[in-house]
Write a protein that holds these residues in place. Structure first.
Motif, PDB file in Angstrom:
ATOM      1  N   TYR A 171      68.863  57.964 -17.004  1.00 21.45           N
ATOM      2  CA  TYR A 171      69.331  56.988 -17.981  1.00 21.45           C
ATOM      3  C   TYR A 171      69.664  55.645 -17.331  1.00 21.45           C
ATOM      4  CZ  TYR A 171      69.194  60.501 -21.575  1.00 21.45           C
ATOM      5  OH  TYR A 171      68.750  61.444 -22.473  1.00 21.45           O
ATOM      6  N   ILE A 172      70.149  55.670 -16.104  1.00 24.97           N
ATOM      7  CA  ILE A 172      70.409  54.416 -15.390  1.00 24.97           C
ATOM      8  C   ILE A 172      69.093  53.681 -15.146  1.00 24.97           C
ATOM      9  CG2 ILE A 172      71.169  53.426 -13.195  1.00 24.97           C
ATOM     10  CD1 ILE A 172      73.322  55.633 -13.112  1.00 24.97           C
ATOM     11  N   ASN A 173      68.054  54.412 -14.709  1.00 25.92           N
ATOM     12  CA  ASN A 173      66.746  53.795 -14.479  1.00 25.92           C
ATOM     13  C   ASN A 173      66.198  53.176 -15.755  1.00 25.92           C
ATOM     14  OD1 ASN A 173      66.827  54.603 -11.823  1.00 25.92           O
ATOM     15  ND2 ASN A 173      65.409  56.306 -12.069  1.00 25.92           N
ATOM     16  N   ASN A 174      66.281  53.915 -16.857  1.00 26.05           N
ATOM     17  CA  ASN A 174      65.819  53.381 -18.137  1.00 26.05           C
ATOM     18  C   ASN A 174      66.583  52.108 -18.505  1.00 26.05           C
ATOM     19  OD1 ASN A 174      63.822  54.936 -20.036  1.00 26.05           O
ATOM     20  ND2 ASN A 174      64.860  56.496 -18.847  1.00 26.05           N
ATOM     21  N   TRP A 175      67.876  52.131 -18.277  1.00 23.96           N
ATOM     22  CA  TRP A 175      68.732  51.001 -18.640  1.00 23.96           C
ATOM     23  C   TRP A 175      68.354  49.744 -17.868  1.00 23.96           C
ATOM     24  CZ3 TRP A 175      74.288  49.969 -16.641  1.00 23.96           C
ATOM     25  CH2 TRP A 175      74.871  48.933 -17.388  1.00 23.96           C
ATOM     26  N   VAL A 176      68.337  49.825 -16.530  1.00 20.24           N
ATOM     27  CA  VAL A 176      68.097  48.608 -15.741  1.00 20.24           C
ATOM     28  C   VAL A 176      66.672  48.104 -15.917  1.00 20.24           C
ATOM     29  CG1 VAL A 176      69.916  49.075 -14.056  1.00 20.24           C
ATOM     30  CG2 VAL A 176      67.618  49.959 -13.630  1.00 20.24           C
ATOM     31  N   ILE A 177      65.720  49.003 -16.072  1.00 20.31           N
ATOM     32  CA  ILE A 177      64.333  48.563 -16.226  1.00 20.31           C
ATOM     33  C   ILE A 177      64.124  47.898 -17.587  1.00 20.31           C
ATOM     34  CG2 ILE A 177      61.981  49.425 -16.548  1.00 20.31           C
ATOM     35  CD1 ILE A 177      62.447  51.262 -14.169  1.00 20.31           C
ATOM     36  N   SER A 178      64.769  48.423 -18.628  1.00 18.97           N
ATOM     37  CA  SER A 178      64.637  47.782 -19.944  1.00 18.97           C
ATOM     38  C   SER A 178      65.263  46.397 -19.955  1.00 18.97           C
ATOM     39  CB  SER A 178      65.276  48.654 -21.020  1.00 18.97           C
ATOM     40  OG  SER A 178      66.681  48.735 -20.844  1.00 18.97           O
ATOM     41  N   ILE A 179      66.306  46.197 -19.167  1.00 18.89           N
ATOM     42  CA  ILE A 179      66.976  44.898 -19.085  1.00 18.89           C
ATOM     43  C   ILE A 179      66.124  43.880 -18.340  1.00 18.89           C
ATOM     44  CG2 ILE A 179      68.940  43.653 -18.055  1.00 18.89           C
ATOM     45  CD1 ILE A 179      70.590  46.207 -18.439  1.00 18.89           C
ATOM     46  N   TYR A 180      65.500  44.313 -17.249  1.00 18.56           N
ATOM     47  CA  TYR A 180      64.933  43.353 -16.301  1.00 18.56           C
ATOM     48  C   TYR A 180      63.409  43.250 -16.290  1.00 18.56           C
ATOM     49  CZ  TYR A 180      69.688  43.153 -14.481  1.00 18.56           C
ATOM     50  OH  TYR A 180      71.056  42.988 -14.357  1.00 18.56           O
ATOM     51  N   CYS A 181      62.690  44.168 -16.931  1.00 15.10           N
ATOM     52  CA  CYS A 181      61.225  44.128 -16.861  1.00 15.10           C
ATOM     53  C   CYS A 181      60.596  43.952 -18.237  1.00 15.10           C
ATOM     54  CB  CYS A 181      60.687  45.428 -16.245  1.00 15.10           C
ATOM     55  SG  CYS A 181      61.098  45.648 -14.510  1.00 15.10           S
ATOM     56  N   HIS A 182      59.575  43.095 -18.312  1.00 13.50           N
ATOM     57  CA  HIS A 182      58.791  42.964 -19.539  1.00 13.50           C
ATOM     58  C   HIS A 182      57.800  44.117 -19.677  1.00 13.50           C
ATOM     59  CE1 HIS A 182      59.898  38.613 -18.919  1.00 13.50           C
ATOM     60  NE2 HIS A 182      60.198  38.774 -20.188  1.00 13.50           N
ATOM     61  N   LYS A 183      57.262  44.568 -18.541  1.00 14.06           N
ATOM     62  CA  LYS A 183      56.281  45.641 -18.561  1.00 14.06           C
ATOM     63  C   LYS A 183      56.395  46.436 -17.268  1.00 14.06           C
ATOM     64  CE  LYS A 183      51.540  46.643 -19.904  1.00 14.06           C
ATOM     65  NZ  LYS A 183      50.271  46.086 -20.428  1.00 14.06           N
ATOM     66  N   VAL A 184      56.087  47.727 -17.357  1.00 12.91           N
ATOM     67  CA  VAL A 184      56.190  48.605 -16.196  1.00 12.91           C
ATOM     68  C   VAL A 184      54.877  49.355 -16.014  1.00 12.91           C
ATOM     69  CG1 VAL A 184      57.391  50.579 -15.182  1.00 12.91           C
ATOM     70  CG2 VAL A 184      58.675  48.893 -16.496  1.00 12.91           C
ATOM     71  N   ILE A 185      54.405  49.394 -14.775  1.00 12.65           N
ATOM     72  CA  ILE A 185      53.204  50.151 -14.421  1.00 12.65           C
ATOM     73  C   ILE A 185      53.649  51.374 -13.628  1.00 12.65           C
ATOM     74  CG2 ILE A 185      51.018  50.140 -13.178  1.00 12.65           C
ATOM     75  CD1 ILE A 185      51.000  47.067 -13.537  1.00 12.65           C
TER      76      ILE A 185
END
Length: 470
Positions: A171-185
């Motif tokens: 859940y921490i990974n989901n949280w920070v990535i949703s905040i800081y990234c437009h797209k994830v590969i």
């Protein structure tokens, strides 16, 4: 003339540490800059000498960032025929013995001037943003692309209270990535599901491996014996990197595999334990210290065995296929990319592992077509990256105007953006508190670079906050 698009690639490791997040972002930077259509900067961590001694092999250390940069460029030039037409910048980092990782210190977005802050590529976005405090990545850069390299959940599950830790980390990974990234590969489906993510292997292999493969191809076409040795495995010598699974397979089927000789190569904290366990087997399993996989020492091996399931996409598997070898690996999401290659054989059970290994020793590898060989190259990987990243897409946060109407008239996009901004403020508040940072595993006193790091990197130091000299 219009300014070229600028891509800043931030990563969590650097040569001479031979790890995937040091090598792959370096090749990505080189090949993105190759055609001259864009400006590229590779941003890598700078460690104090005391940390360098813990991380870098063979006693290699650097007194100045310029020395480190020269080492990186020389290593790249020795392995590619392209000039390194990209810049290298540094951000302050510190090595965590507990995590066996380099963690950023301070606001590393400051490594790139605002005037060229177009695209940011975060290699290991969760790793780079767990403790990020400072300017929001999406505010500074027009587009932020995360490339997920590591299956952190799988590693954490193997620790004490691992399933609880993995649940929280997910859940921490989901949280920070949703905040800081437009797209994830995500390099493969072995990684966790993440917001706005797609699955695409955007890595290639060092061109030297493809050269070896072409040499072996020619030998086979001439009817010569291309491979004179049998089975080997190479990887960082940690139990979690496939060694436990491999020795369990060999131990369970010692009778069926009688006479088999297996050579293991690697450096790591578990070297002595792996060696001791291998000696207990009836089979001839030899454990050696690591070498560069492209070393001629490995050219004659015909069969590469890799039972690891903690990798996202295993670099050494790709390298072995590129050299024309037969690969035996687990039928696992991390290996999906390799299913297109006829020399890659996957097992579901230990019995299938035995059958495929014996079969591989009795047959010759299939000759790779030019098309399949190209799929392993960094040219093909760069094309896949550009297609997956949508670099020309304008970030929606900047494209849509804000509403000044009543709350009920706010669009779903604006509501989502408002929630995200509030979430980012919460993360920034937590990450700016020393006690909270340490409670979540940060290295103490890493909110800002210390005086020595500032001196080495040309930062202006103050008791409150250093800043870059641009």
């Amino acid at each position: 003339m219009a300014r070229k698009q600028h891509i800043a690639i931030f990563t969590t490791a650097s040569l001479p540490w031979m790890t995937g997040t040091a090598v792959n972002p370096l090749f990505r930077a080189a090949y993105l800059a190759k055609d001259g259509d864009r400006e590229v900067t590779l941003v890598i961590p700078w460690l104090s000498v005391s940390d360098q001694e813990l991380v870098y092999p063979n006693g290699i250390t650097f007194s100045l960032p310029s020395e480190h940069e020269a080492y990186v460029r020389k290593w790249l030039e020795e392995r590619t025929a392209i000039s390194s037409a990209f810049k290298i910048s540094f951000y302050p980092g510190k090595f965590s013995k507990e995590k066996r990782s380099i963690l950023p210190v301070g606001d590393i977005t400051e490594a790139i001037p605002d005037k060229v802050a177009d695209i940011a590529v975060l290699e290991e976005p969760e790793h780079l943003t767990w403790y990020h405090h400072g300017r929001r990545w999406k505010t500074k850069f027009q587009r932020v692309i995360g490339v997920v390299h590591t299956n952190y959940l799988e590693y954490v599950k193997r620790e004490k209270n691992g399933h609880i830790q993995a649940f929280l980390l997910k859940y921490i990974n989901n949280w920070v990535i949703s905040i800081y990234c437009h797209k994830v590969i995500r390099l493969s489906a072995a990684t966790q599901e993440l917001p706005r993510s797609i699955i695409c292997n955007v890595h290639g292999v060092n061109p030297k491996f493809l050269e070896v493969g072409k040499l072996k191809h020619g030998q086979q076409q001439r009817g010569e014996l291309a491979f004179t040795k049998g089975v080997y495995f190479i990887g960082k010598m940690l139990w979690s990197k496939g060694y436990r699974e491999l020795l369990q397979l060999l131990s369970k089927h010692q009778n069926e595999l009688a006479g088999l000789q297996v050579e293991l190569y690697g450096n790591g904290e578990d070297f002595d334990q792996v060696q001791q366990s291998a000696r207990k087997l009836k089979l001839d399993v030899r454990v050696h210290h690591g070498h560069d996989h492209v070393d001629p020492l490995f050219h004659e091996y015909k069969v590469f065995i890799n039972p690891s399931t903690t990798d996202v996409v295993c670099t050494t598997t790709a390298e072995a296929i590129a050299m024309g070898k037969i690969v035996i690996c687990a039928n696992h999401p991390s290996n999906d990319f390799f299913k297109q290659f006829p020399n890659c054989h996957m097992y579901n059970t230990s019995e299938e592992f035995v059958k495929l290994t014996l079969q591989a020793l009795a047959e010759e590898p299939v000759l790779l077509t030019d098309e399949l060989r190209h799929e392993l190259s960094w040219e093909a990987a760069t094309h896949r990256f550009l297609r997956a990243a949508d670099l020309n897409e304008v970030a929606s946060e900047r494209a849509l105007p804000s509403s000044s109407g009543p709350f009920m008239l706010i669009s779903s996009h604006e509501l989502s953006r408002s929630i995200e901004e509030a979430s980012a403020m919460l993360h920034n508040t937590i990450s700016g508190t020393e006690a909270a940072r340490c409670a979540f595993g940060a290295i103490p006193d890493t909110l800002h670079p210390d005086e020595q790091q500032c001196k080495e990197l040309g930062l202006v130091f103050s008791e409150r906050k250093p800043f870059l000299r641009h």
